[in-house]
Design a protein around this motif. Structure first.
Motif, PDB file in Angstrom:
ATOM      1  N   UNK A   1       0.868  -1.177   0.000  1.00 12.30           N
ATOM      2  CA  UNK A   1       0.000   0.000   0.000  1.00 12.30           C
ATOM      3  C   UNK A   1       0.905   1.227   0.000  1.00 12.30           C
ATOM      4  N   UNK A   2       0.803   2.022  -1.064  1.00 12.30           N
ATOM      5  CA  UNK A   2       1.775   3.078  -1.328  1.00 12.30           C
ATOM      6  C   UNK A   2       1.130   4.457  -1.314  1.00 12.30           C
ATOM      7  N   UNK A   3       1.963   5.476  -1.095  1.00 11.86           N
ATOM      8  CA  UNK A   3       1.478   6.853  -1.175  1.00 11.86           C
ATOM      9  C   UNK A   3       1.208   7.238  -2.626  1.00 11.86           C
ATOM     10  N   UNK A   4       2.036   6.752  -3.534  1.00 16.90           N
ATOM     11  CA  UNK A   4       1.869   7.016  -4.964  1.00 16.90           C
ATOM     12  C   UNK A   4       1.870   5.662  -5.680  1.00 16.90           C
ATOM     13  N   UNK A   5       0.733   4.986  -5.707  1.00 18.08           N
ATOM     14  CA  UNK A   5       0.713   3.634  -6.284  1.00 18.08           C
ATOM     15  C   UNK A   5       1.098   3.587  -7.753  1.00 18.08           C
ATOM     16  N   UNK A   6       0.756   4.617  -8.526  1.00 12.62           N
ATOM     17  CA  UNK A   6       1.114   4.605  -9.948  1.00 12.62           C
ATOM     18  C   UNK A   6       2.634   4.599 -10.129  1.00 12.62           C
ATOM     19  N   UNK A   7       3.329   5.414  -9.333  1.00 13.10           N
ATOM     20  CA  UNK A   7       4.789   5.453  -9.429  1.00 13.10           C
ATOM     21  C   UNK A   7       5.404   4.140  -8.972  1.00 13.10           C
TER      22      UNK A   7
ATOM     23  N   UNK B   1       8.211  -1.157 -10.015  1.00 13.12           N
ATOM     24  CA  UNK B   1       8.297  -2.617  -9.971  1.00 13.12           C
ATOM     25  C   UNK B   1       8.037  -3.234 -11.345  1.00 13.12           C
ATOM     26  N   UNK B   2       7.230  -2.585 -12.157  1.00 10.63           N
ATOM     27  CA  UNK B   2       7.023  -3.085 -13.511  1.00 10.63           C
ATOM     28  C   UNK B   2       8.316  -3.091 -14.301  1.00 10.63           C
ATOM     29  N   UNK B   3       9.075  -1.981 -14.209  1.00 12.77           N
ATOM     30  CA  UNK B   3      10.349  -1.898 -14.924  1.00 12.77           C
ATOM     31  C   UNK B   3      11.376  -2.846 -14.332  1.00 12.77           C
ATOM     32  N   UNK B   4      11.324  -3.063 -13.021  1.00 11.60           N
ATOM     33  CA  UNK B   4      12.317  -3.915 -12.364  1.00 11.60           C
ATOM     34  C   UNK B   4      12.033  -5.398 -12.564  1.00 11.60           C
TER      35      UNK B   4
ATOM     36  N   UNK C   1      21.513  -3.760  -9.445  1.00 10.74           N
ATOM     37  CA  UNK C   1      21.981  -2.557 -10.143  1.00 10.74           C
ATOM     38  C   UNK C   1      20.823  -1.873 -10.862  1.00 10.74           C
ATOM     39  N   UNK C   2      19.946  -2.654 -11.474  1.00  8.14           N
ATOM     40  CA  UNK C   2      18.784  -2.081 -12.167  1.00  8.14           C
ATOM     41  C   UNK C   2      17.846  -1.410 -11.173  1.00  8.14           C
ATOM     42  N   UNK C   3      17.633  -2.048 -10.018  1.00  3.19           N
ATOM     43  CA  UNK C   3      16.752  -1.471  -8.996  1.00  3.19           C
ATOM     44  C   UNK C   3      17.242  -0.108  -8.543  1.00  3.19           C
ATOM     45  N   UNK C   4      18.560   0.044  -8.423  1.00  2.00           N
ATOM     46  CA  UNK C   4      19.134   1.328  -7.985  1.00  2.00           C
ATOM     47  C   UNK C   4      19.028   2.365  -9.095  1.00  2.00           C
ATOM     48  N   UNK C   5      19.297   1.960 -10.332  1.00  2.31           N
ATOM     49  CA  UNK C   5      19.174   2.904 -11.455  1.00  2.31           C
ATOM     50  C   UNK C   5      17.745   3.428 -11.566  1.00  2.31           C
ATOM     51  N   UNK C   6      16.769   2.613 -11.231  1.00  2.99           N
ATOM     52  CA  UNK C   6      15.362   3.006 -11.356  1.00  2.99           C
ATOM     53  C   UNK C   6      14.890   3.900 -10.206  1.00  2.99           C
ATOM     54  N   UNK C   7      15.730   4.073  -9.195  1.00  2.00           N
ATOM     55  CA  UNK C   7      15.361   4.965  -8.096  1.00  2.00           C
ATOM     56  C   UNK C   7      15.333   4.330  -6.736  1.00  2.00           C
ATOM     57  N   UNK C   8      15.683   3.045  -6.642  1.00  2.00           N
ATOM     58  CA  UNK C   8      15.778   2.390  -5.350  1.00  2.00           C
ATOM     59  C   UNK C   8      17.123   2.645  -4.705  1.00  2.00           C
ATOM     60  N   UNK C   9      17.339   2.057  -3.532  1.00  2.00           N
ATOM     61  CA  UNK C   9      18.611   2.236  -2.838  1.00  2.00           C
ATOM     62  C   UNK C   9      19.010   0.925  -2.173  1.00  2.00           C
ATOM     63  N   UNK C  10      20.312   0.652  -2.061  1.00  2.00           N
ATOM     64  CA  UNK C  10      20.765  -0.590  -1.437  1.00  2.00           C
ATOM     65  C   UNK C  10      20.683  -0.514   0.083  1.00  2.00           C
ATOM     66  N   UNK C  11      20.453  -1.638   0.708  1.00  2.00           N
ATOM     67  CA  UNK C  11      20.466  -1.738   2.168  1.00  2.00           C
ATOM     68  C   UNK C  11      21.720  -2.448   2.645  1.00  2.00           C
TER      69      UNK C  11
ATOM     70  N   UNK D   1      21.158 -12.969  -2.551  1.00  2.00           N
ATOM     71  CA  UNK D   1      20.130 -12.024  -2.124  1.00  2.00           C
ATOM     72  C   UNK D   1      20.635 -10.588  -2.175  1.00  2.00           C
ATOM     73  N   UNK D   2      19.794  -9.714  -2.716  1.00  2.00           N
ATOM     74  CA  UNK D   2      20.042  -8.270  -2.684  1.00  2.00           C
ATOM     75  C   UNK D   2      18.968  -7.627  -1.826  1.00  2.00           C
ATOM     76  N   UNK D   3      19.374  -6.926  -0.766  1.00  2.00           N
ATOM     77  CA  UNK D   3      18.450  -6.222   0.123  1.00  2.00           C
ATOM     78  C   UNK D   3      18.364  -4.767  -0.322  1.00  2.00           C
ATOM     79  N   UNK D   4      17.130  -4.275  -0.553  1.00  2.00           N
ATOM     80  CA  UNK D   4      16.941  -2.959  -1.163  1.00  2.00           C
ATOM     81  C   UNK D   4      15.784  -2.209  -0.532  1.00  2.00           C
ATOM     82  N   UNK D   5      15.708  -0.918  -0.873  1.00  2.00           N
ATOM     83  CA  UNK D   5      14.526  -0.101  -0.602  1.00  2.00           C
ATOM     84  C   UNK D   5      14.014   0.442  -1.927  1.00  2.00           C
TER      85      UNK D   5
END
Length: 270
Positions: free
Chosen positions: A26-32, A37-40, A232-242, A253-257
């Motif tokens: 459940x997100x503040x901006x579900x479209x974004x 996640x669609x791109x990832x 690497x793709x998750x970070x390029x798309x705007x995520x961040x590593x944990x 395993x890759x832990x991310x936000x």
């Protein structure tokens, strides 16, 4: 292995008593978030309207519904965006009562949704989880990229096993359907002969390297072909590593936000 074709007796997403049956964000901006996640993960979406949480979308991978993304209900403006694991139950009112009797909290519900009834609860350690009473069906083993393939709760594993075991009636399940055992320093839940979830001790290194142990929560891992490339793709798309990508007994395993800060993981078995 893909799930059986949908028909009158086999629900498209079966509710598996005692086991993780669905994951939802459940997100503040579900479209974004859907775009991220669609791109990832290669998801596309089936939009539905839910009376309780408004706009909601089923994430689809290789023709299978694998997760859901919706908008946070009104009044949740300060709530963090998190992935929630929903466990299947046959009687959600009884399961909710058992949560309360065992020092947990039922924060929302049970409420009616299109797929049955759901509730969101908090266990005694502070981990949020969901309950879902829906159409029962066989265990789905979605052996494909983009599907949730592993879930872990990092907490006191034995106290958690007692709580979830009693709330979800693990002891009352047929062991050929649902089994709980000790493996790799974890309490492991196996459904339909496949390992799907575990309870384990918290690890500061997996809290982003901090010496402070994080508040327990259910870690949801999505299958990918290559965890390093996907991270690497998750970070390029705007995520961040944990934490650095690392090997585990169940895969790399890759832990991310994600861009809203929700924790998730990517796991590859190759």
């Amino acid at each position: 292995m893909t799930a059986p074709a949908e028909n009158r007796t086999t629900p498209r997403v079966p509710c598996i008593p005692g086991a993780p049956s669905w994951v939802s964000l459940l997100a503040r901006d579900p479209a974004a978030q859907q775009a991220y996640y669609g791109a990832l993960l290669g998801w596309h979406y089936e939009q539905v309207d839910e009376e309780w949480w408004g706009s909601y979308a089923f994430a689809v991978a290789e023709g299978e519904r694998v997760a859901g993304i919706g908008s946070q209900p009104e009044g949740w403006a300060t709530a963090p965006t998190t992935w929630t694991v929903f466990f299947g139950v046959e009687d959600i009112d009884g399961a909710s009562q058992r949560v309360r009797e065992r020092v947990g909290t039922v924060g929302i519900g049970p409420v009616d949704v299109s797929a049955g009834r759901v509730a969101i609860a908090v266990d005694p350690s502070g981990a949020v989880f969901g309950l879902w009473q829906g159409t029962p069906g066989p265990t789905r083993i979605l052996d494909m990229a983009g599907a949730p393939s592993w879930m872990e709760l990092r907490t006191d594993p034995f106290a958690a096993a007692l709580f979830y075991g009693e709330v979800l009636d693990w002891a009352g399940q047929d062991r050929t359907h649902l089994d709980v055992y000790w493996e790799n320093e974890r309490v492991v839940l196996r459904a339909g002969g496949h390992r799907i979830a575990a309870l384990r001790e918290s690890d500061p290194m997996l809290a982003g390297g901090s010496a402070q142990v994080e508040r327990p929560y259910w870690h949801v891992s999505f299958a990918v072909d290559d965890a390093d490339d996907a991270a690497e793709r998750a970070i390029r798309l705007g995520g961040s590593p944990v934490a650095p990508v690392a090997d585990s007994p169940y895969g790399r395993v890759a832990e991310l936000r994600d861009p809203e800060g929700a924790r998730f993981a990517l796991i590859s078995n190759g």
